[in-house]
Enzyme design. Structure first.
Site, PDB file in Angstrom:
ATOM      1  CG  ASP A  39      -7.439  -1.152   6.266  1.00 50.45           C
ATOM      2  OD1 ASP A  39      -7.421  -1.308   5.023  1.00 50.45           O
ATOM      3  OD2 ASP A  39      -6.796  -0.245   6.835  1.00 50.45           O
ATOM      4  CD  GLU A  99      -3.226   0.740   2.011  1.00 54.71           C
ATOM      5  OE1 GLU A  99      -3.637  -0.438   2.021  1.00 54.71           O
ATOM      6  OE2 GLU A  99      -3.754   1.651   2.658  1.00 54.71           O
ATOM      7  CG  ASP A 154      -2.093  -0.827   5.012  1.00 57.65           C
ATOM      8  OD1 ASP A 154      -1.008  -1.352   4.681  1.00 57.65           O
ATOM      9  OD2 ASP A 154      -2.200   0.362   5.353  1.00 57.65           O
ATOM     10  CE1 TYR A 168       2.937   5.155   7.567  1.00 61.66           C
ATOM     11  CE2 TYR A 168       1.180   4.120   8.825  1.00 61.66           C
ATOM     12  CZ  TYR A 168       1.612   4.818   7.711  1.00 61.66           C
ATOM     13  OH  TYR A 168       0.711   5.183   6.752  1.00 61.66           O
TER      14      TYR A 168
END
Length: 616
Positions: free
Chosen positions: A117, A11, A115, A330
DNA sequence: GCAAGGTC
């Protein structure tokens, strides 16, 4: 035999680096492109394979209306509800679709490392579309890697358990995009057309509506209305005083507050007539204040606003820079639990050269540190932690202050809890109960490095149960209840998180929106004060259709698209159902606004007639 | 140029 060619897509560029480093054991070559491509040879599903690992930069596409609907003067906002929506490159300058199609050429397998999600699942299908792969085709196969963190262990585990991308979750995101676009743009265009310059001094370029930004504004205005309708009330309370071992001690009343001065005076008389306080109970209890769990984005934003005076937008910019320069991890994460593999010793060791927190890090290393408290692991990224030590002149004052907090929070999270002893002494006099409390710190723990969270020391003189003491004076204190303060930015962030308005990445954008559109102003202490325009808007919704500015409007959309994500209802049925409801609301809203404007014009006409009559 | 969601 020809070897397999595997394309892997993450991503964001930093994840592509991590994945390639693990799978190549550091033996990769990197070449530039729209995003970097990391190449190496390794085994894939039992065969020798040539790997290419690259990334997108968030969403590849975003939705919009076709050109015919772009001219807002020529389009009826009502037509937007049944308009087509088209996808176009989210960032045309980045040339991501071309990059993906070029890199996919000749590849036999596509592995999606987006990612884990719903948004990531949606981007999976954006990547599939660009790469020319099709699901279940004979000549090329598509796999989804499901990873819970970017550690070597989790990456290798994901490689051994490749699955298929989840179409329903991706469709749920498509549904949300279409609903948000149509509802937001329809209301925004209508409002802008009808309110702009029509009456009052609501001058603004655009008067927007959105299922996230409007409830966000609603929170600010709700607090404003509480303040403006607040009626202060007088109250009375009794404070007996005693002298004990040379200290004057003020006692608190069990009844706390009375709202009748005569009753207050009656109790004061009762207490004075007795004159002797009986010590009825002394209790000592050890209390504990827990060390913080790992730092996530929302908590960083709250502290940045309330303690450092940085708005969320600025805080994220500073954090982003600290991250790209390698000082912190991050900065966009929901997780507050550290992964089991987290290297606490290594992180502490990296901080020993810090000018202010270094010696404390060294002390934790030599004397031992605590295992952090639980927290939640959402499986996105680890909590925000420092990565290496820094000095102020390397960062600039603002970034330095934010970095310092990240260090303090991390050190606090691996420090002992704070322990203190609370003493409570209870008294009776004239049939009434009073008490006083004291507290003293036993173990400073994490409050050493986060001193603003420390226990305020309050010493009490010695008392004995059954002791009788003479009261020195009995004060009948007169106070007044006070209105709450304007909503602070950090309270707003909490409300948004609690009500599911926005995400860690979008909360700063929504707050910034309502400021830039001139609906609220940020005042000193980062208090959010709504403007006349902001107040008028929310009052308007409250009169016509309160749902429009309540947080439930977002929950409703989320709950509906979850039906798609779970495969319980078809995508198009949910979109139609939700849009139908919003269309009804839109029509009713338009009718009410137009009726109101006609009414205003009627009033103006009456006023004009009256004026011309009196000026004859 | 209007929404909200990614990320830079």
């Amino acid at each position: 035999m020809t070897s397999q060619k595997v394309l892997m897509v993450a991503e964001k560029p930093s994840i592509a680096v991590s994945i390639a480093s693990v799978l190549s054991r550091g033996q990769m070559s990197t070449r530039k492109g729209a995003t970097d491509v990391h190449e190496f040879n390794a085994m894939f599903l039992g065969f020798r394979a040539q790997y290419k690992v690259t990334s997108v930069i968030g969403h590849v596409f975003s939705v919009d209306f076709p050109a015919a609907y772009q001219d807002r003067t020529a389009t009826d906002p009502l037509d937007l509800f049944q308009a087509q929506v088209v996808k176009s490159a989210a960032n045309p300058k980045a040339h991501i679709p071309r990059h993906l199609s070029q890199e996919a050429r000749g590849c036999t397998h596509l592995v999606l490392w987006l990612d884990c999600d719903r948004e990531g699942e949606n981007i999976c299908f954006e990547v599939i579309e660009c790469s020319g792969f099709t699901m279940n085709s004979r000549n090329g196969r598509v796999y989804r890697a499901r990873f819970s963190s970017i550690s070597e262990k989790d990456i290798l585990k994901a490689m051994d358990n490749l699955v298929e991308p989840n179409r329903n979750e991706a469709l749920a995101v498509d549904a949300r995009q279409e609903i948000d676009l149509k509802v937001g743009v329809a209301f925004t265009r209508f409002q802008t057309n009808y309110f702009q310059g029509k009456y009052g001094n609501l001058d603004a370029r655009v008067i927007s509506y959105g299922p996230c930004q409007t409830p966000t504004l609603g929170f600010c205005v709700q607090r404003y209305l509480q303040i403006s309708t607040f009626k202060p009330e007088k109250f009375w309370t009794l404070h007996p005083y005693i002298f004990q071992n040379g200290h004057e001690v003020k006692l608190e009343w069990e009844r706390q507050k009375l709202f009748d001065v005569n009753v207050g005076m009656m109790f004061q008389k009762l207490v004075l007539e007795d004159g002797i306080l009986d010590v009825t109970e002394i209790s000592e209890k050890q209390e504990s204040k827990g060390r913080p769990v790992g730092l996530n984005t929302v908590n960083l934003l709250k502290v940045a606003s309330s303690a450092l005076g940085f708005g969320p937008q600025m805080a994220m910019q500073l954090a982003e820079r600290l991250y790209t320069q390698g000082f912190i991890s991050y900065p966009r994460t929901e997780s507050t639990a550290y992964p089991s593999s987290f290297d606490f010793r290594g992180t502490l060791a990296a901080l020993v050269n810090n000018p202010t927190t270094g010696s404390y890090a060294e002390k934790l290393l030599s004397e031992g540190f605590q295992k952090p408290r639980g927290g939640v692991d959402v499986g996105d990224h680890p909590p925000i932690t420092p990565v290496k030590s820094a000095k102020e002149d390397m960062l600039g004052i603002d970034a330095w202050r934010l970095y310092q907090y990240v260090c303090q929070h991390f050190l606090g999270s691996v420090s002992p809890d704070c322990k203190y002893i609370r003493t409570r002494v209870e008294f009776t006099i004239g049939g009434e109960s009073f008490h006083c409390t004291g507290q003293r710190t036993v173990v400073e723990g994490f409050t050493y490095i986060m001193p603003w969270l420390g226990i305020s020391e309050k010493n009490l003189p010695q008392f004995m149960k059954g002791e009788k003491l003479e009261v020195s004076k009995v004060e009948l204190y007169e106070g007044s209840t006070s209105a709450p303060d304007y909503l602070s930015e950090s309270e707003l962030i909490s409300l948004m998180e609690k009500n599911g308005i926005g995400t860690d990445a979008s909360i700063p954008v929504h707050i910034n929106n309502i400021c830039e559109r001139n609906y609220v102003q940020v005042q000193p202490g980062r208090k959010l004060v709504p403007t006349a325009l902001g107040i008028s808007l929310i009052r308007g919704y409250q009169c016509i259709d309160p749902d429009l500015c309540l947080p439930d409007i977002r929950s409703f959309i989320e709950q509906q698209i979850t039906l798609v994500a779970k495969g319980q209802v078809e995508h198009s049925r949910v979109v139609q159902h939700v849009l139908q409801q919003f269309k009804q609301k839109f029509i009713y809203f338009v009718q009410q606004v137009i009726n109101f404007l006609i009414f205003l014009r009627h009033c103006d006409a009456q006023v004009d007639m009256a004026r011309s009559f009196w000026h004859k």
